[in-house]
Design a protein around this motif. Structure first.
Motif, short mmCIF file in Angstrom:
data_model
loop_
_atom_site.label_atom_id
_atom_site.label_comp_id
_atom_site.label_asym_id
_atom_site.label_seq_id
_atom_site.Cartn_x
_atom_site.Cartn_y
_atom_site.Cartn_z
N CYS A 157 0.85 -1.19 0.00
CA CYS A 157 0.00 0.00 0.00
C CYS A 157 0.88 1.24 0.00
N ASP A 158 0.37 2.31 -0.57
CA ASP A 158 1.11 3.56 -0.63
C ASP A 158 0.82 4.41 0.60
N LEU A 159 1.81 4.48 1.49
CA LEU A 159 1.73 5.27 2.71
C LEU A 159 2.32 6.64 2.42
N ASP A 160 1.56 7.69 2.72
CA ASP A 160 2.01 9.05 2.44
C ASP A 160 1.88 9.89 3.71
N TYR A 161 3.02 10.28 4.29
CA TYR A 161 3.01 11.11 5.49
C TYR A 161 2.91 12.59 5.14
N ALA A 162 2.19 13.32 5.98
CA ALA A 162 2.16 14.78 5.87
C ALA A 162 3.41 15.31 6.56
N ASN A 163 4.00 16.36 6.01
CA ASN A 163 5.21 16.95 6.57
C ASN A 163 4.92 17.98 7.65
N SER A 164 3.64 18.36 7.80
CA SER A 164 3.26 19.34 8.81
C SER A 164 1.77 19.16 9.12
N LYS A 165 1.33 19.79 10.19
CA LYS A 165 -0.09 19.73 10.54
C LYS A 165 -0.93 20.42 9.46
N GLN A 166 -0.39 21.49 8.87
CA GLN A 166 -1.12 22.17 7.80
C GLN A 166 -1.27 21.25 6.58
N GLU A 167 -0.23 20.51 6.26
CA GLU A 167 -0.32 19.57 5.14
C GLU A 167 -1.32 18.45 5.46
N ALA A 168 -1.36 18.02 6.71
CA ALA A 168 -2.33 17.00 7.12
C ALA A 168 -3.74 17.52 6.92
N GLN A 169 -3.98 18.77 7.29
CA GLN A 169 -5.30 19.37 7.10
C GLN A 169 -5.64 19.48 5.61
N SER A 170 -4.66 19.83 4.79
CA SER A 170 -4.88 19.92 3.34
C SER A 170 -5.24 18.56 2.76
#
Length: 177
Positions: A157-170
């Motif tokens: 599966c393709d796991l993609d981490y956000a680099n910041s909380k703002q990116e997580a929200q996006s």
């Protein structure tokens, strides 16, 4: 879209699955201290990239912290924790997009070293359903982030981490429209 929440309370594999579609209404009912607010806080934590105030459903002052949840702090401040030492917690929300006919997972892995600060990472996994083996080994041991990464990659599966909380929200806005 529909949502499935895999929720582990104070014991492992204490799953509650909700299948909620656009037209559904749900009520969350239980005794005081049963975990209703904890469940809502866990969902909010992932959907806001960790920005929300905890326990607002039960108390307008919302004085709970992510550290308290991860440690399983019980009672008033200064009381015993259910978990000590190095602790890892996972919150994973599985969604199904009816139009695209695809499932995806939005989640957070939260690590709290015994004498350190909380490290949380938000992630998305497209075209995937929640797999308990990503989070728990042998039905009893919670996996650390690095072990979770290996299990997800093993599932191809393709796991993609956000680099910041703002990116997580996006990412939440992108996936949920």
């Amino acid at each position: 879209n529909s949502l499935t929440v895999a929720y582990g309370g104070f014991t492992l594999l204490n799953d509650i699955n909700f299948h909620i579609s656009e037209s559904d209404k749900i009520g969350l009912v239980g005794k005081n201290g049963a975990g209703k607010s904890t469940l809502l806080d866990a969902i909010q934590f992932v959907l806001t990239g960790g920005k929300g105030k905890f326990n607002l459903a039960a108390n307008a002052s919302g004085r709970r912290t992510i550290e308290g949840y991860v440690r399983g702090r019980i009672g008033s401040e200064g009381k015993t924790n259910l978990r000590n030492g190095d602790v890892t917690t996972h919150i994973a929300l599985e969604f199904y997009d009816d139009e695209a006919k695809v499932s995806f997972v939005l989640g957070s892995v939260i690590e709290l070293p015994e004498n350190g600060i909380v490290r949380d990472k938000f992630y998305s996994i497209y075209r995937a359903k929640i797999n308990k083996e990503w989070y728990i080994k042998d039905g009893k041991t919670v996996l650390r982030k690095t072990e979770m990464d290996k299990q997800i990659k093993k599932s191809k599966c393709d796991l993609d981490y956000a680099n910041s909380k703002q990116e997580a929200q996006s990412k939440v806005r992108y996936y949920l429209g």
